[in-house]
Write a protein that holds these residues in place. Structure first.
Motif, PDB file in Angstrom:
ATOM      1  N   ASN A  39       0.820  -1.222   0.000  1.00  0.00           N
ATOM      2  CA  ASN A  39       0.000   0.000   0.000  1.00  0.00           C
ATOM      3  C   ASN A  39       0.850   1.266   0.000  1.00  0.00           C
ATOM      4  OD1 ASN A  39      -2.451  -1.462   0.132  1.00  0.00           O
ATOM      5  ND2 ASN A  39      -2.228  -1.660   2.355  1.00  0.00           N
ATOM      6  N   SER A  40       2.040   1.205  -0.625  1.00  0.00           N
ATOM      7  CA  SER A  40       2.984   2.325  -0.607  1.00  0.00           C
ATOM      8  C   SER A  40       2.963   3.076  -1.931  1.00  0.00           C
ATOM      9  CB  SER A  40       4.405   1.814  -0.329  1.00  0.00           C
ATOM     10  OG  SER A  40       5.352   2.847  -0.508  1.00  0.00           O
ATOM     11  N   ASN A  41       2.598   4.350  -1.864  1.00  0.00           N
ATOM     12  CA  ASN A  41       2.650   5.190  -3.062  1.00  0.00           C
ATOM     13  C   ASN A  41       4.092   5.471  -3.481  1.00  0.00           C
ATOM     14  OD1 ASN A  41      -0.149   5.445  -3.347  1.00  0.00           O
ATOM     15  ND2 ASN A  41      -0.227   7.128  -1.876  1.00  0.00           N
ATOM     16  N   ALA A 104      -0.811  13.596  -6.590  1.00  0.00           N
ATOM     17  CA  ALA A 104      -1.474  12.483  -5.910  1.00  0.00           C
ATOM     18  C   ALA A 104      -1.130  12.459  -4.422  1.00  0.00           C
ATOM     19  CB  ALA A 104      -1.073  11.173  -6.568  1.00  0.00           C
ATOM     20  N   ALA A 105       0.139  12.713  -4.090  1.00  0.00           N
ATOM     21  CA  ALA A 105       0.545  12.719  -2.685  1.00  0.00           C
ATOM     22  C   ALA A 105      -0.114  13.870  -1.926  1.00  0.00           C
ATOM     23  CB  ALA A 105       2.062  12.820  -2.583  1.00  0.00           C
ATOM     24  N   ALA A 106      -0.188  15.047  -2.551  1.00  0.00           N
ATOM     25  CA  ALA A 106      -0.820  16.192  -1.902  1.00  0.00           C
ATOM     26  C   ALA A 106      -2.304  15.921  -1.651  1.00  0.00           C
ATOM     27  CB  ALA A 106      -0.640  17.438  -2.753  1.00  0.00           C
ATOM     28  N   GLN A 107      -2.962  15.272  -2.602  1.00  0.00           N
ATOM     29  CA  GLN A 107      -4.379  14.924  -2.411  1.00  0.00           C
ATOM     30  C   GLN A 107      -4.552  13.940  -1.262  1.00  0.00           C
ATOM     31  OE1 GLN A 107      -5.473  13.494  -6.301  1.00  0.00           O
ATOM     32  NE2 GLN A 107      -6.089  15.528  -7.029  1.00  0.00           N
ATOM     33  N   ASN A 108      -3.613  12.985  -1.144  1.00  0.00           N
ATOM     34  CA  ASN A 108      -3.682  12.017  -0.056  1.00  0.00           C
ATOM     35  C   ASN A 108      -3.517  12.707   1.303  1.00  0.00           C
ATOM     36  OD1 ASN A 108      -3.917   9.325   0.909  1.00  0.00           O
ATOM     37  ND2 ASN A 108      -1.699   9.209   1.151  1.00  0.00           N
ATOM     38  N   ILE A 109      -2.593  13.661   1.383  1.00  0.00           N
ATOM     39  CA  ILE A 109      -2.394  14.412   2.624  1.00  0.00           C
ATOM     40  C   ILE A 109      -3.627  15.256   2.943  1.00  0.00           C
ATOM     41  CG2 ILE A 109      -1.014  16.232   3.702  1.00  0.00           C
ATOM     42  CD1 ILE A 109       1.392  15.193   2.120  1.00  0.00           C
ATOM     43  N   LEU A 179      10.761   5.365   5.028  1.00  0.00           N
ATOM     44  CA  LEU A 179       9.661   4.496   5.447  1.00  0.00           C
ATOM     45  C   LEU A 179      10.035   3.667   6.674  1.00  0.00           C
ATOM     46  CD1 LEU A 179       8.346   3.313   1.969  1.00  0.00           C
ATOM     47  CD2 LEU A 179       7.225   4.874   3.557  1.00  0.00           C
ATOM     48  N   THR A 180      11.305   3.265   6.750  1.00  0.00           N
ATOM     49  CA  THR A 180      11.746   2.528   7.933  1.00  0.00           C
ATOM     50  C   THR A 180      11.691   3.406   9.177  1.00  0.00           C
ATOM     51  OG1 THR A 180      13.199   1.136   6.587  1.00  0.00           O
ATOM     52  CG2 THR A 180      13.650   1.240   8.946  1.00  0.00           C
ATOM     53  N   ASP A 198       4.239   8.165   3.903  1.00  0.00           N
ATOM     54  CA  ASP A 198       4.546   7.709   2.549  1.00  0.00           C
ATOM     55  C   ASP A 198       4.383   8.845   1.548  1.00  0.00           C
ATOM     56  OD1 ASP A 198       2.970   5.930   0.034  1.00  0.00           O
ATOM     57  OD2 ASP A 198       5.034   5.504   0.618  1.00  0.00           O
ATOM     58  N   SER A 199       3.293   9.588   1.657  1.00  0.00           N
ATOM     59  CA  SER A 199       3.030  10.701   0.735  1.00  0.00           C
ATOM     60  C   SER A 199       4.014  11.838   0.944  1.00  0.00           C
ATOM     61  CB  SER A 199       1.596  11.211   0.929  1.00  0.00           C
ATOM     62  OG  SER A 199       0.662  10.203   0.618  1.00  0.00           O
TER      63      SER A 199
END
Length: 323
Positions: A39-41, A104-109, A179-180, A198-199
């Motif tokens: 589930n990682s963008n 896409a990342a900005a929308q997720n945030i 991510l770690t 992730d975003s």
């Protein structure tokens, strides 16, 4: 001898691009699979970068086979500009992907800030992905750079692919570290941003590389537009051609240098100061091309016999003078 060297360079370039084609296809498939499982963008974006690398290597291999071909009835100026077109559209495609990933990342945030919780990350597949893909990026970078050096550092295709592999490796490594860290500190100080970490990493990585891709796009467009070469390149070309022109006894009215793919086109505006035959001009042109090779391998010379510089004086220019 020159023909043998050119053939060897094409083989080196073709072999490196073939390795890149299969390597990027493997990384693209691994990125998409690992992105879906985790589930990682960020990993999904890394896979999309690799897919563009696969298409790029496929097109680059086809271009490299004809880039040194001479003029024919379909391409009266040869095929050297194909490399500039490749660099331009490769950079443009990467910029498009970066902008898409940032959006896409900005929308997720934004959705997270409005109360929509994203799906949690599954860290199981990530470790294997980062190790395998990171090692693949190092191999591709080494292959491209070695071929670029052995072929005389003249191929813009290999130079761009080498940089792309290096950036892909940096992106993969940074994604893994980020991510770690989010995973290990998700119950501590990073807890508020852990669901969209992730975003955040995607945006950070995209902002890191966007300048490099924009620089490549600007350079490619400059070559297609015929922008003059740097002053140092013009000076070295002038020094290389000066002895032959001085020996011929004429006057150099002007000289321009433009980069086209892996070589340069040097246009010489020359007044021989005497009647000359076509054979004499041919011999002078061939000598100028030979003298240019030590400072600009693969470059060509266009010798224009004229009493003027690169531009007609205003008083006689039919496009600017009034009747």
């Amino acid at each position: 001898m020159a023909g043998t060297d050119a053939a060897m360079n094409r083989r080196l370039e073709g072999r490196s691009l073939t390795i890149a084609m299969y390597g990027n296809l493997f990384m693209a498939a691994a990125g998409v699979l690992a992105g879906l499982l985790s589930n990682s963008n960020a990993i999904m974006m890394d896979g999309l970068f690799s897919f563009i690398g696969f298409v790029s290597a496929l097109l680059g291999r086809r271009i490299s086979r004809k880039v040194t071909a001479g003029p024919d009835r379909f391409r009266p100026f040869g095929y050297a500009a194909d490399e500039s077109i490749f660099v331009t559209f490769r950079s443009l495609s990467l910029l498009g992907l970066v902008i898409f990933a940032i959006t896409a990342a900005a929308q997720n945030i934004y959705r997270y800030m409005t109360g929509v919780m994203p799906e949690p990350l599954n860290f199981g597949p990530m470790v294997l992905y980062f190790v395998v893909v990171g090692a693949t990026c190092v191999v591709l970078w080494w292959s491209h750079r070695r071929a670029w050096i052995r072929s005389g550092r003249s191929s813009d295709i290999l130079r761009l692919e080498s940089r792309a592999s290096a950036f892909d490796g940096v992106i993969t490594g940074a994604s893994g570290i980020g991510l770690t860290a989010i995973h290990l500190l998700s119950d501590g100080p990073l807890a508020p941003i852990a669901p969209v970490g992730d975003s955040i990493i995607v945006i950070f990585l995209c902002l890191t590389v966007i300048g490099q891709y924009f620089s490549g796009l600007r350079a490619g467009l400059g070559e297609l537009a015929g922008v003059t070469a740097p002053p140092g390149r013009i000076a070295s070309a002038r020094r290389a051609l000066r002895p032959a022109l001085a020996e011929d006894g004429g006057t150099l009215r002007d000289l321009s240098v433009t980069k086209i793919g892996r070589g340069y086109l040097v246009t010489v505006y020359y007044d021989p100061g005497r009647p000359v035959t076509a054979g004499e001009i041919d011999q002078l042109t061939l000598r100028l091309i030979r003298d240019l090779q030590p400072v600009a391998p693969g470059s060509d010379v266009l010798l224009i016999i004229t009493g003027y510089a690169r531009r007609w004086p205003a008083e006689i220019d039919p496009l600017r003078s009034t009747p």
